[in-house]
Design a protein around this motif. Structure first.
Motif, mmCIF file in Angstrom:
data_model
loop_
_atom_site.group_PDB
_atom_site.id
_atom_site.type_symbol
_atom_site.label_atom_id
_atom_site.label_comp_id
_atom_site.label_asym_id
_atom_site.label_seq_id
_atom_site.Cartn_x
_atom_site.Cartn_y
_atom_site.Cartn_z
ATOM 1 N N ARG A 149 9.780 -61.301 0.170
ATOM 2 C CA ARG A 149 10.032 -59.912 -0.183
ATOM 3 C C ARG A 149 10.026 -59.716 -1.702
ATOM 4 O O ARG A 149 9.636 -58.679 -2.209
ATOM 5 N N PRO A 151 9.252 -59.646 -5.583
ATOM 6 C CA PRO A 151 7.977 -59.421 -6.265
ATOM 7 C C PRO A 151 7.468 -60.623 -7.048
ATOM 8 O O PRO A 151 6.348 -60.608 -7.526
ATOM 9 N N GLN A 156 1.846 -61.874 -3.801
ATOM 10 C CA GLN A 156 1.895 -60.458 -4.198
ATOM 11 C C GLN A 156 1.223 -60.276 -5.556
ATOM 12 O O GLN A 156 0.483 -59.324 -5.777
ATOM 13 N N SER A 162 1.980 -55.375 -1.984
ATOM 14 C CA SER A 162 3.434 -55.489 -1.853
ATOM 15 C C SER A 162 3.786 -56.251 -0.577
ATOM 16 O O SER A 162 2.931 -56.505 0.275
ATOM 17 N N HIS A 163 5.063 -56.541 -0.454
ATOM 18 C CA HIS A 163 5.564 -57.227 0.741
ATOM 19 C C HIS A 163 5.188 -56.440 2.003
ATOM 20 O O HIS A 163 4.731 -57.012 2.999
ATOM 21 N N GLN A 315 9.908 -46.851 -5.674
ATOM 22 C CA GLN A 315 10.367 -48.182 -5.228
ATOM 23 C C GLN A 315 11.457 -48.022 -4.165
ATOM 24 O O GLN A 315 12.088 -46.963 -4.080
ATOM 25 N N TYR A 395 11.968 -53.033 -4.674
ATOM 26 C CA TYR A 395 10.718 -53.605 -4.187
ATOM 27 C C TYR A 395 9.695 -52.478 -4.013
ATOM 28 O O TYR A 395 10.050 -51.312 -4.082
ATOM 29 N N GLY A 396 8.451 -52.898 -3.724
ATOM 30 C CA GLY A 396 7.478 -51.877 -3.334
ATOM 31 C C GLY A 396 6.215 -51.861 -4.164
ATOM 32 O O GLY A 396 6.175 -52.363 -5.289
ATOM 33 N N ALA A 397 5.183 -51.246 -3.552
ATOM 34 C CA ALA A 397 3.850 -51.235 -4.148
ATOM 35 C C ALA A 397 3.720 -50.218 -5.267
ATOM 36 O O ALA A 397 2.719 -50.205 -5.970
ATOM 37 N N THR A 399 4.849 -49.997 -8.111
ATOM 38 C CA THR A 399 4.697 -50.514 -9.476
ATOM 39 C C THR A 399 3.221 -50.700 -9.817
ATOM 40 O O THR A 399 2.854 -50.825 -10.963
ATOM 41 N N ARG A 400 2.368 -50.751 -8.777
ATOM 42 C CA ARG A 400 0.942 -50.972 -9.038
ATOM 43 C C ARG A 400 0.122 -49.700 -8.871
ATOM 44 O O ARG A 400 -1.086 -49.746 -8.744
ATOM 45 N N GLU A 579 1.808 -44.630 2.232
ATOM 46 C CA GLU A 579 3.065 -45.384 2.333
ATOM 47 C C GLU A 579 3.622 -45.168 3.732
ATOM 48 O O GLU A 579 3.707 -44.029 4.191
#
Ligand SMILES: Cc1cc2nc3c(=O)[nH]c(=O)nc-3n(C[C@H](O)[C@H](O)[C@H](O)COP(=O)(O)OP(=O)(O)OC[C@H]3O[C@@H](n4cnc5c(N)ncnc54)[C@H](O)[C@@H]3O)c2cc1C
Length: 583
Positions: A149, A151, A156, A162-163, A315, A395-397, A399-400, A579
């Motif tokens: 999970r 990062p 990842q 992401s996870h 996030q 966490y989470g995508a 950031t990208r 998402e």
């Protein structure tokens, strides 16, 4: 005996040669993952080259597709083919059966591993049997990496996924490993029975630990099946985590040859636990039911210097509820509160709001507990006391996500509580995009009733007195277009499993609906479902580089995806991010 394989007697040299092959091929199987990683890097490089090669060719009009000529034309064609291929691969084979891409990739990987199980085994039945086991074991370290999970996971980092996005690959690889282990077990049993060794070998330690490992794999795979997950997520979650950690012991004791892989798994697991612990923070915050809804609002004020102030929009965190006698007297509730952490998106922009806001729809297990807790903490009042809360994350995508100032049209679509993901992104886009470049942002938010939108902090507007309904298309005065999909009033039905958690008083609900009947600044309220295809057509017909982000129920995402795809087929340059809150 079986497909030309026989029980052969080998001398010591032949056994030694077999052992060397039994070390070589699993190593190839384990490290061939690098080829996949290399393909990811290649695709990033190609996308980057295409993006920069076409950057200068981009005219400021949507007729881009017709104008480009010469050397850039083939690049543009290549980019369009690539985009079409990605959309094709993203489509599900059947509803809830995974995408075409996942099936193709999963099948290719399974065929590759089966090839490594068979190659150079000659007619040696036992060699083939051992290969199934060791090739399966060689995939375990990567399988545990996929489940990471945190990062800091190298997977990842290298795949830029992401996870949540990698979970599907974890599921697919899990099935392949399971299949190989089952073959290993069946082939061995067949050997024991046919050669008359069963009664003796069944008492040996390696066989006993092999059977225990296989049994645990069967349990973990059965509880991970979609039907079981939907029936009782907790059964899946608890058994999955428990067995994933437990199985290491019988696997280690089974045979020495797989120990290098088991040790790698132990390293990955230990690092993962340390990373997760490092991301766990205890806060004090309020938990409150939002009147007229089955939404629970969690607000956690942040002090200056807290790391959470730097969290990126979109996030999510895993929320554990406070345990202890003060919060619940039932032993079962205590256990649930202590052991289940559920993911929720941070709906605020921490750096601006100086608080973490989570909005959770009360559905079933833990969220129902959360709603009960909120109800017991502030029954019928607006005031909620501060209670201890533990959050693991972020966490989470998100950031990208790309630099949104490079797009000229941005369409954001949220359904219900999906706005927890979209709202902070919307606010940060409005803050960061250079409006003089003409970036236009549209945010469509479908809610069943207006009271479900009450938690949202809307961006402040420069021109407070202007009429919001006329401001939809202007980026610096963009408003959230809230579509109410159910008629308002006290008889509102939620239609989902959380219907019975409608805890607000009817009078409270009515007054709120009345209050909110007059839309808040920054909101334009409409009745009825959003006409998704019309909205997409409006946005895509005017833009040259478009971003579409969606978070909501599957039906909304599917409808949006279908319409956007028709524009991709026509050659539009569209960035898509979807998402999902479930799996
Ligand atoms: C990345 C992400 C962000 C989310 N953000 C929000 C949000 O902001 N607001 C909101 O209301 N809902 C959000 N959800 C959905 C929310 O987590 C589930 O609705 C909630 O956990 C259901 O809990 P339950 O106790 O009612 O049901 P349970 O019976 O415990 O679980 C039902 C479903 O909840 C989901 N779920 C529960 N625990 C986990 C977990 N540890 N990991 C992944 N999925 C899990 C699964 O889809 C499961 O099928 C998000 C989900 C994800 C994956």
């Amino acid at each position: 005996m079986v497909w030309g394989y026989e029980f052969v007697n080998l001398n010591d040299d032949q056994k030694h040669a077999r052992r060397r092959l039994l070390e070589l091929y699993p190593a190839v199987a384990e490290w061939s993952v690098l080829v996949v990683i290399a393909l990811f890097q290649l695709s990033f490089l190609l996308s980057w080259l295409l993006k920069y090669a076409l950057e200068d060719e981009r005219p400021g009009s949507p007729s881009f597709s017709k104008r480009v000529s010469g050397s850039a034309a083939w690049l543009k064609n290549a980019r369009q083919h690539w985009a079409r291929l990605r959309w094709w691969a993203r489509k599900p084979v059947m509803r809830n059966w995974g995408s075409r891409g996942e099936w193709i990739f999963g099948s290719l990987w399974a065929v590759w591993l089966l090839y490594l199980c068979v190659v150079d085994t000659g007619n040696d039945y036992l060699h083939l049997t051992k290969r199934f086991g060791i090739i399966g074991a060689s995939q375990l370290p990567f399988q545990y990496l996929l489940a990471m999970r945190a990062p800091y996971s190298p997977v990842q980092f290298l795949t830029r996924m992401s996870h949540e996005e990698l979970k599907k690959s974890h599921e697919i690889l899990g099935r392949i490993i399971y299949f190989l282990f089952i073959l290993h077990g069946i082939f061995y049993m067949n050997f024991f029975v046919q050669s008359g060794f069963l009664a003796k070998r069944i008492k040996d330690k390696d066989v006993i630990f092999g059977i225990i490992s296989l049994t645990l794999f069967i349990v973990v795979n059965t509880t991970a099946m979609e039907n079981v997950r939907r029936w009782n997520y907790r059964v899946f979650y608890v058994s999955h985590i428990l067995i994933a950690n437990l199985i290491i012991v019988p696997l280690y004791l089974h045979v020495t040859h797989i120990r290098p892989y088991v040790l790698q798994v132990i390293v990955v697991n230990t690092l993962h636990a340390a990373f997760r612990f490092q991301r766990l923070t205890h806060y004090a915050g309020t938990v409150k039911l939002l009147p007229g809804t089955n939404l629970v609002e969690i607000r956690i004020p942040l002090n200056a210097g807290e790391a959470a102030l730097k969290w990126k929009p979109g996030q999510h965190v895993y929320l554990s509820l406070p345990s202890g006698k003060a919060y619940s007297t039932s032993a079962k509730d205590q256990f649930v509160l202590r052991h289940q952490a559920n993911p929720f998106t941070v709906a605020s922009v921490p750096s601006q709001d100086r608080e973490l806001l989570l909005v959770a729809r009360a559905i079933n297990g833990n969220t129902k507990q959360l709603a009960k807790l909120a109800h017991s903490l502030s029954p019928g009042t607006d005031e909620a006391p501060n209670i201890p809360l533990a959050l693991e994350g972020p966490y989470g995508a998100s950031t990208r996500l790309p630099d949104f100032s490079t797009f000229d049209r941005i369409l954001l679509v949220a359904g219900g509580v999906g706005a927890t993901f979209i709202m902070p992104i919307y606010r940060s886009i409005l803050d960061s995009t250079d409006h003089t470049l003409g970036t236009q942002v549209r945010f469509i938010w479908a809610v069943r009733k207006l009271s479900e939108a009450q938690w949202a902090s809307l961006p402040s507007h420069e021109d407070e007195d202007a009429d919001d309904s006329e401001a939809v298309s202007s980026s610096h005065r963009s408003v959230v277009e809230v579509c109410i999909t159910r008629p308002s009033g006290p008889n509102l039905q939620m239609g989902g499993p959380g219907d019975d958690i409608e805890m607000a008083e009817d009078e409270q609900l009515l007054s709120l609906e009345e209050q909110m009947g007059k839309p808040r600044k920054g909101m334009a309220v409409k009745e009825g479902r959003p006409r998704v295809s019309k909205i997409v057509d409006e946005v895509c017909s005017k833009g040259t580089r478009i971003a579409v982000l969606v978070c909501g129920p599957q039906s909304l995402t599917e409808e949006l995806s279908r319409t956007v795809e028709s524009w991709v087929q026509k050659g539009s340059d569209i960035y898509w991010h979807e998402e999902t809150f479930g799996w």
